[in-house]
Each structure stands twice: as structure tokens, then as C-alpha cells.
Design a protein around this motif. Structure first.
Motif, PDB file in Angstrom:
ATOM      1  N   GLU A   1      -7.159   7.279  10.587  1.00  0.00           N
ATOM      2  CA  GLU A   1      -6.290   6.683  11.949  1.00  0.00           C
ATOM      3  C   GLU A   1      -5.504   5.388  10.901  1.00  0.00           C
ATOM      4  OE1 GLU A   1      -7.686   5.601  15.752  1.00  0.00           O
ATOM      5  OE2 GLU A   1      -9.571   6.542  14.995  1.00  0.00           O
ATOM      6  N   ALA A   2      -4.153   5.548  11.099  1.00  0.00           N
ATOM      7  CA  ALA A   2      -3.368   4.427  10.321  1.00  0.00           C
ATOM      8  C   ALA A   2      -2.272   4.271  10.844  1.00  0.00           C
ATOM      9  CB  ALA A   2      -3.480   4.888   8.788  1.00  0.00           C
ATOM     10  N   VAL A   3      -1.652   2.960  10.770  1.00  0.00           N
ATOM     11  CA  VAL A   3      -0.445   2.406  11.121  1.00  0.00           C
ATOM     12  C   VAL A   3       0.304   1.872  10.010  1.00  0.00           C
ATOM     13  CG1 VAL A   3      -0.898   2.235  13.634  1.00  0.00           C
ATOM     14  CG2 VAL A   3      -1.203   0.314  12.067  1.00  0.00           C
ATOM     15  N   ALA A   4       1.620   1.951  10.027  1.00  0.00           N
ATOM     16  CA  ALA A   4       2.439   1.355   8.949  1.00  0.00           C
ATOM     17  C   ALA A   4       3.151  -0.054   9.481  1.00  0.00           C
ATOM     18  CB  ALA A   4       3.820   2.349   8.685  1.00  0.00           C
ATOM     19  N   HIS A   5       3.138  -0.685   8.583  1.00  0.00           N
ATOM     20  CA  HIS A   5       3.696  -2.043   8.758  1.00  0.00           C
ATOM     21  C   HIS A   5       4.756  -2.373   7.848  1.00  0.00           C
ATOM     22  CE1 HIS A   5       3.796  -6.746   8.391  1.00  0.00           C
ATOM     23  NE2 HIS A   5       3.737  -6.518   9.704  1.00  0.00           N
ATOM     24  N   GLY A   6       5.987  -2.899   8.126  1.00  0.00           N
ATOM     25  CA  GLY A   6       6.951  -3.144   6.956  1.00  0.00           C
ATOM     26  C   GLY A   6       7.309  -4.541   7.000  1.00  0.00           C
TER      27      GLY A   6
ATOM     28  N   LEU B   1       6.748  -3.177   1.955  1.00  0.00           N
ATOM     29  CA  LEU B   1       8.544  -3.288   2.042  1.00  0.00           C
ATOM     30  C   LEU B   1       9.090  -2.258   1.421  1.00  0.00           C
ATOM     31  CD1 LEU B   1       8.787  -7.054   1.336  1.00  0.00           C
ATOM     32  CD2 LEU B   1       9.450  -6.123   3.503  1.00  0.00           C
ATOM     33  N   GLY B   2       8.533  -1.305   0.589  1.00  0.00           N
ATOM     34  CA  GLY B   2       9.245  -0.231   0.105  1.00  0.00           C
ATOM     35  C   GLY B   2      10.312  -0.810  -0.815  1.00  0.00           C
ATOM     36  N   VAL B   3      10.002  -1.860  -1.652  1.00  0.00           N
ATOM     37  CA  VAL B   3      11.101  -2.383  -2.486  1.00  0.00           C
ATOM     38  C   VAL B   3      10.911  -1.717  -3.860  1.00  0.00           C
ATOM     39  CG1 VAL B   3      11.154  -4.513  -1.333  1.00  0.00           C
ATOM     40  CG2 VAL B   3       9.519  -4.380  -3.274  1.00  0.00           C
ATOM     41  N   GLY B   4      11.917  -2.099  -4.738  1.00  0.00           N
ATOM     42  CA  GLY B   4      11.615  -1.620  -6.055  1.00  0.00           C
ATOM     43  C   GLY B   4      10.639  -2.339  -7.079  1.00  0.00           C
ATOM     44  N   PRO B   5      10.489  -1.980  -8.306  1.00  0.00           N
ATOM     45  CA  PRO B   5       9.605  -2.692  -9.145  1.00  0.00           C
ATOM     46  C   PRO B   5       9.962  -4.134  -9.161  1.00  0.00           C
ATOM     47  CG  PRO B   5      10.069  -0.687  -9.964  1.00  0.00           C
ATOM     48  CD  PRO B   5      11.158  -0.691  -9.203  1.00  0.00           C
ATOM     49  N   GLY B   6      11.068  -4.483  -9.182  1.00  0.00           N
ATOM     50  CA  GLY B   6      11.769  -5.989  -9.298  1.00  0.00           C
ATOM     51  C   GLY B   6      11.768  -6.640  -7.896  1.00  0.00           C
ATOM     52  N   GLY B   7      11.323  -6.076  -6.735  1.00  0.00           N
ATOM     53  CA  GLY B   7      11.479  -6.646  -5.580  1.00  0.00           C
ATOM     54  C   GLY B   7      12.901  -6.382  -4.883  1.00  0.00           C
ATOM     55  N   ASP B   8      13.761  -5.305  -5.404  1.00  0.00           N
ATOM     56  CA  ASP B   8      14.904  -5.185  -4.786  1.00  0.00           C
ATOM     57  C   ASP B   8      14.910  -3.856  -3.861  1.00  0.00           C
ATOM     58  OD1 ASP B   8      14.315  -3.513  -7.419  1.00  0.00           O
ATOM     59  OD2 ASP B   8      15.901  -2.233  -6.564  1.00  0.00           O
TER      60      ASP B   8
ATOM     61  N   ALA C   1       0.755  -1.216  -0.040  1.00  0.00           N
ATOM     62  CA  ALA C   1      -0.071   0.045  -0.107  1.00  0.00           C
ATOM     63  C   ALA C   1       0.682   1.336  -0.056  1.00  0.00           C
ATOM     64  CB  ALA C   1      -0.898   0.146   1.256  1.00  0.00           C
ATOM     65  N   GLY C   2       2.107   1.197  -0.327  1.00  0.00           N
ATOM     66  CA  GLY C   2       3.048   2.258  -0.171  1.00  0.00           C
ATOM     67  C   GLY C   2       2.859   3.157  -1.300  1.00  0.00           C
ATOM     68  N   ARG C   3       2.423   2.496  -2.554  1.00  0.00           N
ATOM     69  CA  ARG C   3       2.357   3.237  -4.020  1.00  0.00           C
ATOM     70  C   ARG C   3       1.282   2.693  -4.503  1.00  0.00           C
ATOM     71  NH1 ARG C   3       7.701   1.779  -3.141  1.00  0.00           N
ATOM     72  NH2 ARG C   3       9.266   3.404  -3.036  1.00  0.00           N
ATOM     73  N   GLY C   4       1.077   3.266  -5.934  1.00  0.00           N
ATOM     74  CA  GLY C   4       0.079   2.627  -6.902  1.00  0.00           C
ATOM     75  C   GLY C   4      -1.215   2.230  -6.445  1.00  0.00           C
ATOM     76  N   LEU C   5      -1.844   1.200  -6.729  1.00  0.00           N
ATOM     77  CA  LEU C   5      -2.966   0.824  -6.495  1.00  0.00           C
ATOM     78  C   LEU C   5      -3.202   0.607  -4.768  1.00  0.00           C
ATOM     79  CD1 LEU C   5      -3.759  -1.865  -8.982  1.00  0.00           C
ATOM     80  CD2 LEU C   5      -5.318  -0.040  -8.973  1.00  0.00           C
ATOM     81  N   GLY C   6      -2.326   0.000  -4.198  1.00  0.00           N
ATOM     82  CA  GLY C   6      -2.339  -0.177  -2.757  1.00  0.00           C
ATOM     83  C   GLY C   6      -2.489   1.028  -2.054  1.00  0.00           C
ATOM     84  N   ARG C   7      -1.937   1.995  -2.282  1.00  0.00           N
ATOM     85  CA  ARG C   7      -1.890   3.519  -1.598  1.00  0.00           C
ATOM     86  C   ARG C   7      -3.285   3.938  -1.954  1.00  0.00           C
ATOM     87  NH1 ARG C   7      -1.676   8.403  -4.119  1.00  0.00           N
ATOM     88  NH2 ARG C   7      -1.070  10.214  -2.697  1.00  0.00           N
ATOM     89  N   ALA C   8      -3.957   3.813  -3.421  1.00  0.00           N
ATOM     90  CA  ALA C   8      -5.238   4.378  -3.871  1.00  0.00           C
ATOM     91  C   ALA C   8      -6.143   3.556  -2.912  1.00  0.00           C
ATOM     92  CB  ALA C   8      -5.597   4.221  -5.286  1.00  0.00           C
ATOM     93  N   HIS C   9      -6.194   2.425  -2.718  1.00  0.00           N
ATOM     94  CA  HIS C   9      -7.160   1.712  -1.813  1.00  0.00           C
ATOM     95  C   HIS C   9      -7.013   2.047  -0.302  1.00  0.00           C
ATOM     96  CE1 HIS C   9      -7.309  -0.905  -5.171  1.00  0.00           C
ATOM     97  NE2 HIS C   9      -6.629  -1.791  -4.995  1.00  0.00           N
TER      98      HIS C   9
ATOM     99  N   GLY D   1      14.190  -2.109  -0.015  1.00  0.00           N
ATOM    100  CA  GLY D   1      13.450  -1.954   0.836  1.00  0.00           C
ATOM    101  C   GLY D   1      13.417  -0.883   1.904  1.00  0.00           C
ATOM    102  N   SER D   2      12.227  -0.314   2.439  1.00  0.00           N
ATOM    103  CA  SER D   2      12.081   0.908   3.190  1.00  0.00           C
ATOM    104  C   SER D   2      10.878   0.852   3.659  1.00  0.00           C
ATOM    105  CB  SER D   2      12.715   2.266   2.559  1.00  0.00           C
ATOM    106  OG  SER D   2      12.439   3.061   3.225  1.00  0.00           O
ATOM    107  N   LEU D   3      10.706   1.356   4.796  1.00  0.00           N
ATOM    108  CA  LEU D   3       9.276   1.575   5.254  1.00  0.00           C
ATOM    109  C   LEU D   3       9.020   2.812   4.991  1.00  0.00           C
ATOM    110  CD1 LEU D   3       7.145   0.337   7.376  1.00  0.00           C
ATOM    111  CD2 LEU D   3       8.250   1.686   9.566  1.00  0.00           C
ATOM    112  N   GLY D   4       9.542   3.780   4.410  1.00  0.00           N
ATOM    113  CA  GLY D   4       9.380   5.150   3.759  1.00  0.00           C
ATOM    114  C   GLY D   4       7.967   5.176   2.975  1.00  0.00           C
ATOM    115  N   PRO D   5       7.828   4.465   2.117  1.00  0.00           N
ATOM    116  CA  PRO D   5       6.450   4.501   1.416  1.00  0.00           C
ATOM    117  C   PRO D   5       5.138   4.228   2.188  1.00  0.00           C
ATOM    118  CG  PRO D   5       8.137   3.357   0.002  1.00  0.00           C
ATOM    119  CD  PRO D   5       8.787   3.604   1.486  1.00  0.00           C
ATOM    120  N   ALA D   6       5.152   3.173   2.926  1.00  0.00           N
ATOM    121  CA  ALA D   6       3.903   2.802   3.764  1.00  0.00           C
ATOM    122  C   ALA D   6       3.823   3.990   5.023  1.00  0.00           C
ATOM    123  CB  ALA D   6       4.439   1.563   4.685  1.00  0.00           C
TER     124      ALA D   6
END
Length: 303
Positions: free
Chosen positions: A66-71, A39-46, A15-23, A48-53
Motif C-alpha cells: 500500500e502506498a500513496v504519492a505526494h508531490g 517533486l520529480g525535478v532534475g538533478p539540479g532541481g529543475d 522517493a521517486g528515484r535512487g536512494l529514496g525509491r530503494a528505501h 517537476g512532475s508527480l510521475g516518478p513518485a
């Protein structure tokens, strides 16, 4: 907004970007408390960071939600278990699981490495199964304790999983597997108050930016951006709400302003000899059946 999800606690993976974020933002706008997994990974899974969440959490909080992040890595038992725990510890309950996380490792079959196959199967298929398993275990325990849940699961398949996609054998197989998992889960978990559906979305994300490059440039008439991921989220929010009562075991294709109920394998023309076929007779029968059958839908990318 209508408060369609007031009081509900929703988990969205990837949910850090794209469809998940929109949802995640759409659920929050309808009153849900959201666990934002990424997980904050790249488009190919490389990487990782909690930043986007955390950025999505900050957006929700800034808007009064209200929301919490999970990495955690939801394709591991520990990560999936901690995802459910994050909802229960953060908000005291879990009502809806949206399985959305994924990435691509596109190759033609002859160039597809075993690692590329395993990585895509892991994040898409295992990454759906494990959160689903742990969420259902919680809901079953609630049901057995006399606290019948009004639980919802929305899985994310793809047109590639329904029709296939050239250069995406691993992704197509994983997304087809998600459809099968959805159908089985809907049947097995209904007794616990759980409804399970899947979507096959088309939208502009990091994963699809090359596919939709020609349609990304400008919104259409009235400023409507047909490929915006936010177009998919209203259906996901409704499926994840109590208002979707009675809708389970279904697959919906959703793109722009269009929603389609996808109808899967059904018996077509049949020939029954009443005895064993000889190979040549079987072949002749098949050709006659195919002449009466609906033509197969083309694979995405087919010439």
C-alpha cells in the motif's frame, strides 16, 4: 521478508528515484504503508512532475503493498504540512519519517552563486527541518493525548557533511547542518517517543553518477553491486522500525556491505594556562597540542 515494519506508516521524501525509491520499496517489502514524496525535478532541481513518485507507488501496489504519492514541496510549510496530512488521511497514522530529498549545484567557492547556495540549503537543510517539525508536532500531540508513539526519523547527511568535499561547499555545509539538526532533535523529542538518527550513505544515484563512474561498470564477485542504492536501505528500514529501540542521536556511514558508527567532535589534547594567553604563547601551545592530536581526516577531493 520478515514483516519488520508491519502496521507502520512511513513517509520517504525524494522517493521517486535512487536512494529514496530503494528505501520506499524496502519499507513496503517489510510490511509498511508508504507515502512516496517526490517533486520529480532534475538533478539540479529543475522541472517537476508527480510521475516518478507515482511509478514507485505503482511498483509497491503491484507487489501487494500500500502506498500513496505526494508531490508537494517539502521545503515549504504548506508542503511539509501536507506531507504529514497525506499519511494521516491516507493511512490514519504516521510512524516513521525518512528525510532524503536533495539535489546538487556543485561549484568551487569562488564560482558559487548566491542562488546555488540558497537552493541547496533550501532543499537539503530546510527540506529536513520542515517535515521534521510537522511530524514532531503530530507526535507530541499524540504523546500528550496519552497515545505514546514509537516514532522514528532517519535523516540523510553525507560524507561531505562530515569531512567536506572540494567543489561542494554549499552541499557540505547543508549536510553538516543536518548532523547538527539530528543531534538536537534526538535530544528534544525523545520525551515524546521519537528517535532521530542520520545516515551518511554512499551509493550510485543521479547525484553521484560522476563520483562513482569508475565503480559503476560491473558488480563484483558473486554479482554484488557495491554501489547499488538498495545496499543502504536495510539499515534505514531497521532504524525506521520499532526494533531500533534505544538507538537515537547517532550518525551511521553506510556503503555496500559496510556500516560504520561515525564519532564526531570530541575533546582532544588540551592546554589550560589558568589565565589569559598572549598571542604568541597561544600559538606555541596550539602547535604542541597539534603534535599530540590525531591528524585531521582529508577532505573529499583533496590533493
Amino acid at each position: 521478508m520478515t514483516g519488520l515494519c508491519d502496521g507502520r506508516v512511513v513517509v520517504v521524501t525524494g522517493a521517486g528515484r535512487g536512494l529514496g525509491r530503494a528505501h520506499a520499496l524496502a519499507f513496503a517489502a517489510e510490511g509498511a504503508k508508504v507515502v512516496v514524496n517526490d517533486l520529480g525535478v532534475g538533478p539540479g532541481g529543475d522541472g517537476g512532475s508527480l510521475g516518478p513518485a507515482q511509478l514507485v507507488v505503482d511498483e509497491i501496489v503491484a507487489a501487494g503493498g500500500e502506498a500513496v504519492a505526494h508531490g508537494g514541496d517539502i521545503a515549504t510549510t504548506e508542503g511539509a504540512a501536507s506531507l504529514v496530512a497525506a499519511a494521516l488521511e491516507g493511512f490514519g497514522r504516521l510512524d516513521t519519517l525518512v528525510n532524503n530529498a536533495g539535489f546538487l549545484r556543485d561549484r568551487m567557492l569562488v564560482n558559487l552563486d548566491e542562488d546555488d547556495w540558497d537552493a541547496v540549503m533550501r532543499v537539503h537543510l530546510k527540506g529536513h527541518f520542515l517535515p521534521l517539525r510537522h511530524a514532531v508536532a503530530h507526535w507530541r500531540a499524540e504523546a500528550k493525548a496519552g497515545r505514546a508513539p514509537v516514532a522514528r526519523v532517519v535523516n540523510t547527511s553525507s560524507g561531505a557533511g562530515l569531512l567536506g568535499s572540494v567543489g561542494q561547499g554549499n552541499y557540505s555545509a547543508a549536510k553538516a547542518g543536518i548532523v547538527g539538526l539530528t543531534l538536537v532533535a534526538a535530544e528534544e523529542t525523545g520525551r515524546y517517543g521519537v528517535q532521530v538518527n542520520a545516515i551518511a550513505p554512499a551509493a550510485r544515484t543521479r547525484m553521484t553518477e560522476q563520483t562513482f563512474a569508475r565503480t559503476m561498470a560491473a558488480p563484483g564477485e558473486g554479482g554484488f553491486d557495491a554501489m547499488a542504492p538498495e545496499n543502504v536501505s536495510p539499515l534505514v528500514v531497521w532504524l525506521g522500525s520499532a526494533a531500533s529501540d534505544g538507538v537515537t542521536g547517532r550518525v551511521f556511514e553506510v556503503e555496500a556491505g559496510r556500516i560504520t558508527v561515525m564519532e564526531g567532535w570530541r575533546p582532544g589534547p588540551t592546554a589550560d594556562r589558568g589565565a589569559r594567553w598572549a598571542p604568541g604563547e597561544a600559538g606555541e601551545a596550539v602547535r604542541k597540542l597539534l603534535a599530540r592530536a590525531e591528524p585531521a581526516q582529508p577532505v573529499y577531493g583533496a590533493r
